[in-house]
Design a protein around this motif. Structure first.
Motif, short mmCIF file in Angstrom:
data_model
loop_
_atom_site.label_atom_id
_atom_site.label_comp_id
_atom_site.label_asym_id
_atom_site.label_seq_id
_atom_site.Cartn_x
_atom_site.Cartn_y
_atom_site.Cartn_z
N PRO A 159 1.85 17.76 -15.47
CA PRO A 159 2.36 18.55 -16.60
C PRO A 159 1.49 18.44 -17.85
CG PRO A 159 4.15 17.36 -15.53
CD PRO A 159 2.87 16.83 -14.94
N VAL A 160 0.92 17.26 -18.10
CA VAL A 160 0.12 17.06 -19.31
C VAL A 160 -1.20 17.82 -19.22
CG1 VAL A 160 -1.16 15.37 -20.67
CG2 VAL A 160 1.15 14.84 -19.90
N VAL A 161 -1.91 17.67 -18.11
CA VAL A 161 -3.22 18.33 -18.00
C VAL A 161 -3.05 19.85 -17.94
CG1 VAL A 161 -4.34 16.35 -16.94
CG2 VAL A 161 -3.28 18.08 -15.48
N ASN A 162 -1.96 20.31 -17.37
CA ASN A 162 -1.70 21.76 -17.36
C ASN A 162 -1.41 22.28 -18.76
OD1 ASN A 162 -2.10 22.02 -14.62
ND2 ASN A 162 0.07 21.81 -14.10
N ALA A 163 -0.63 21.50 -19.52
CA ALA A 163 -0.30 21.91 -20.88
C ALA A 163 -1.54 21.94 -21.76
CB ALA A 163 0.75 20.97 -21.48
N SER B 229 0.82 -1.20 0.00
CA SER B 229 0.00 0.00 0.00
C SER B 229 0.86 1.26 0.00
CB SER B 229 -0.92 -0.01 1.23
OG SER B 229 -1.68 1.17 1.29
N GLN B 230 1.93 1.23 0.79
CA GLN B 230 2.81 2.38 0.87
C GLN B 230 3.49 2.66 -0.46
OE1 GLN B 230 5.88 1.97 3.80
NE2 GLN B 230 6.79 3.98 3.39
N HIS B 231 4.01 1.59 -1.10
CA HIS B 231 4.71 1.77 -2.36
C HIS B 231 3.75 2.10 -3.50
CE1 HIS B 231 8.06 0.05 -0.12
NE2 HIS B 231 8.86 0.46 -1.09
N TRP B 232 2.53 1.59 -3.42
CA TRP B 232 1.52 1.94 -4.42
C TRP B 232 1.19 3.43 -4.34
CZ3 TRP B 232 -0.51 0.21 -8.71
CH2 TRP B 232 -1.73 0.70 -9.18
N THR B 233 1.07 3.94 -3.11
CA THR B 233 0.80 5.37 -2.91
C THR B 233 1.96 6.22 -3.43
OG1 THR B 233 -0.56 4.90 -0.97
CG2 THR B 233 0.28 7.14 -1.21
N LEU B 234 3.18 5.77 -3.16
CA LEU B 234 4.36 6.51 -3.64
C LEU B 234 4.40 6.53 -5.17
CD1 LEU B 234 7.11 5.23 -1.15
CD2 LEU B 234 6.07 7.53 -1.23
N ALA B 235 4.04 5.41 -5.79
CA ALA B 235 4.04 5.34 -7.25
C ALA B 235 2.98 6.28 -7.83
CB ALA B 235 3.78 3.90 -7.71
N ILE B 236 1.81 6.31 -7.21
CA ILE B 236 0.75 7.22 -7.67
C ILE B 236 1.21 8.66 -7.56
CG2 ILE B 236 -1.54 8.12 -7.11
CD1 ILE B 236 -2.36 5.29 -6.34
N ASP B 237 1.83 9.01 -6.43
CA ASP B 237 2.31 10.38 -6.24
C ASP B 237 3.35 10.76 -7.30
OD1 ASP B 237 0.68 10.71 -4.05
OD2 ASP B 237 2.22 10.16 -2.60
N TRP B 238 4.26 9.84 -7.59
CA TRP B 238 5.33 10.14 -8.56
C TRP B 238 4.75 10.35 -9.95
CZ3 TRP B 238 7.49 8.75 -13.11
CH2 TRP B 238 8.78 9.22 -13.37
N VAL B 239 3.85 9.45 -10.39
CA VAL B 239 3.24 9.58 -11.71
C VAL B 239 2.39 10.85 -11.78
CG1 VAL B 239 1.64 8.52 -13.36
CG2 VAL B 239 3.29 7.10 -12.15
N SER B 240 1.70 11.14 -10.70
CA SER B 240 0.86 12.33 -10.67
C SER B 240 1.68 13.60 -10.86
CB SER B 240 0.10 12.40 -9.34
OG SER B 240 -0.59 13.61 -9.21
N VAL B 241 2.80 13.69 -10.15
CA VAL B 241 3.62 14.90 -10.19
C VAL B 241 4.40 15.02 -11.48
CG1 VAL B 241 5.58 16.09 -9.11
CG2 VAL B 241 3.77 15.09 -7.68
N HIS B 242 5.00 13.91 -11.94
CA HIS B 242 5.93 13.97 -13.06
C HIS B 242 5.31 13.69 -14.42
CE1 HIS B 242 8.61 13.37 -9.54
NE2 HIS B 242 9.44 14.14 -10.23
N ALA B 243 4.11 13.14 -14.45
CA ALA B 243 3.51 12.81 -15.75
C ALA B 243 2.14 13.45 -15.95
CB ALA B 243 3.40 11.29 -15.89
N VAL B 244 1.23 13.23 -15.01
CA VAL B 244 -0.14 13.67 -15.21
C VAL B 244 -0.27 15.19 -15.12
CG1 VAL B 244 -2.50 13.55 -14.34
CG2 VAL B 244 -1.06 11.50 -14.36
#
Length: 357
Positions: free
Chosen positions: A23-27, A6-21
Motif C-alpha cells: 500500500p505504501v509504495v503504491n501510494a 523458516s515457515q513462520h518467517w516467510t508468513l511474516a514477510i508475506d503479511w508485512v508485504s501485503v498489508h504494509a509495504v
C-alpha cells in the motif's frame, strides 16, 4: 525446528508485504522502482529483530556484565533515540526509497537480464549465491575499513564522524550516533561497491542491517571478550573490547595507541595493515578531549546534527580541512592540525587533537 522458523518467517514477510509495504509504495507511485515488496518487508522485519536484540539481549547484558559502571545512563538517551529513529524510519526509507531506485536506474537489481559484476567475471557464482554473498561481504568490510580510516584522517570527514566518538558512555545504542550526511556518504560508497560487484540492492540492504547488528554488539558496554571462541576468537570477529580500544579517550603519554581498530566486523584488515591493538590493560574511558566535540554530550539529537554540520562546513570550506592529519576545532569551527607549530600557541583547551583514529 528450522523448518518451523523458516515457515513462520516467510508468513511474516508475506503479511508485512501485503498489508504494509505494497500500500505504501503504491501510494507513493514507486512500486516499479522500489522492487519486490517482499524484499522490503524482509528488511523491515530484520530491523525490528535488530531492535529486539539490542533492547532485550544486549541492554540487559550491559547491566549484568558492565565494562564501566555509571551512576546514571543520561548520555545514552540520545543514542537510543538515534537508534529508534534510524531503524524504524530513516534507514528503511533511505535504503528502499533512494538507494534501491537509484541502483535500478544504474542497471542493478533483479531487472537486469544478464549477469553482471562477479557473476559475469566468474560464472561459477551463478550456482553458488551464498558464496557470492560471502565474497561480497569480505569486499564490503574491506571497503568500510579504508573508508573508516578516511573518516579519521580527512579533517572535513572527521568533523562529522567525531560526533560518533564524542560519547562518554558508549553502549549498545551508540552505533547509530552519527551525522546523517556522513551516513549518506557511507551508504552511497558501500552501495556503489555492491553495484559494481553485481549484488542486488535488496541484498545490500539486508547485509547492511545485519552488519549493523554486529556493530551494536561491538559498541556495547559489556565486559565480554570473544575469548570464549578460543584464542582466535577476537582475531576473527570485532568484539566489544577490540572496538572499545578504537573509542578510548586519548592517552597523551602514549599517542601511538591511537589510530587503531578500524574494522567493522572483521579485524583481519587491522591485522593485515598494522592497525590492530590487543592488550589486557585496564580499560580506558571513551570520548574525546577536544572541547568543541565533547560538547555534543550536552546537546540533543537535532542540535548535535546542526553543530556537526557547522564543524563540517568550517572544515570543508578552508584549505586546512583538506589537509590530511589529526585535528581539533578552533574559532569558526576551523580545523587545527596537531602537526602545526601553531598548535602550541593555542589555549590548552583547544590545542588537543582528536581522540582516536
Amino acid at each position: 525446528m528450522m523448518d518451523f522458523f523458516s515457515q513462520h518467517w516467510t508468513l511474516a514477510i508475506d503479511w508485512v508485504s501485503v498489508h504494509a509495504v505494497t500500500p505504501v509504495v503504491n501510494a507513493l507511485h514507486i512500486a516499479e522502482a522500489a522492487g519486490d515488496p517482499r524484499e522490503i518487508a524482509a528488511g523491515i522485519l530484520i530491523a525490528l529483530l535488530q531492535l529486539f536484540l539490542i533492547g532485550c539481549v544486549m541492554r540487559p547484558l550491559e547491566s549484568l556484565l558492565p565494562a564501566e559502571r555509571w551512576a546514571d545512563r543520561r548520555h545514552t538517551t540520545v543514542d537510543r533515540n538515534y537508534t529508534l529513529l534510524m531503524l524504524l524510519g530513516l534507514f528503511p526509507l533511505f535504503s528502499f526509497l533512494i538507494l534501491m531506485p537509484v541502483a535500478h536506474m544504474l542497471g542493478g537489481g533483479p531487472s537486469t537480464s544478464e549477469a553482471s559484476g562477479l557473476k559475469a567475471w566468474v560464472p561459477w557464482f551463478e550456482d553458488h549465491p551464498y558464496v557470492l554473498f560471502g565474497v561480497y561481504y569480505v569486499v564490503y568490510d574491506l571497503t568500510y575499513y579504508w573508508m573508516h580510516r578516511a573518516q579519521h584522517i580527512i579533517p572535513w570527514w572527521w568533523a562529522m564522524h567525531s560526533m560518533h566518538h564524542s560519547q562518554r558512555q558508549m553502549s549498545c545504542w551508540s552505533n547509530d550516533r552519527s551525522n546523517y550526511l556522513d551516513g549518506m556518504l557511507q551508504s552511497f560508497a558501500l552501495a556503489s561497491v555492491g553495484l559494481a560487484m553485481g549484488v542486488e540492492p535488496s541484498e545490500f540492504a539486508m547485509l547492511g542491517l545485519l552488519s549493523e547488528l554486529v556493530q551494536n554488539f561491538s559498541h556495547a558496554n559489556v565486559a565480554l571478550r570473544l575469548g570464549w571462541l578460543g584464542k582466535m576468537g577476537e582475531r576473527l570477529l570485532v568484539g566489544p573490547r577490540f572496538h572499545r580500544n578504537h573509542h578510548m579517550l586519548r592517552d597523551a603519554e602514549r599517542p601511538e595507541r591511537h589510530n587503531c581498530n578500524f574494522g567493522q566486523v572483521l579485524p583481519w584488515w587491522d591485522q593485515l595493515f598494522g592497525t590492530a591493538l590487543y592488550h589486557d590493560e585496564e580499560l580506558r574511558p571513551t570520548g574525546v578531549s577536544d572541547p568543541e566535540v565533547d560538547a555534543d554530550n550536552e546537546r540533543g539529537l537535532i542540535a548535535m546534527q546542526w553543530y556537526t554540520l557547522k564543524r563540517f562546513w568550517g572544515a570543508v570550506s578552508c584549505r586546512a580541512g583538506w589537509r590530511l592529519g589529526d585535528v581539533s576545532f578552533g574559532p569558526g569551527y576551523r580545523p587545527i592540525h596537531d602537526a602545526d607549530d601553531t598548535v602550541s600557541e593555542q589555549p590548552a583547551s583547544s590545542a588537543k587533537p582528536q581522540e582516536t583514529a
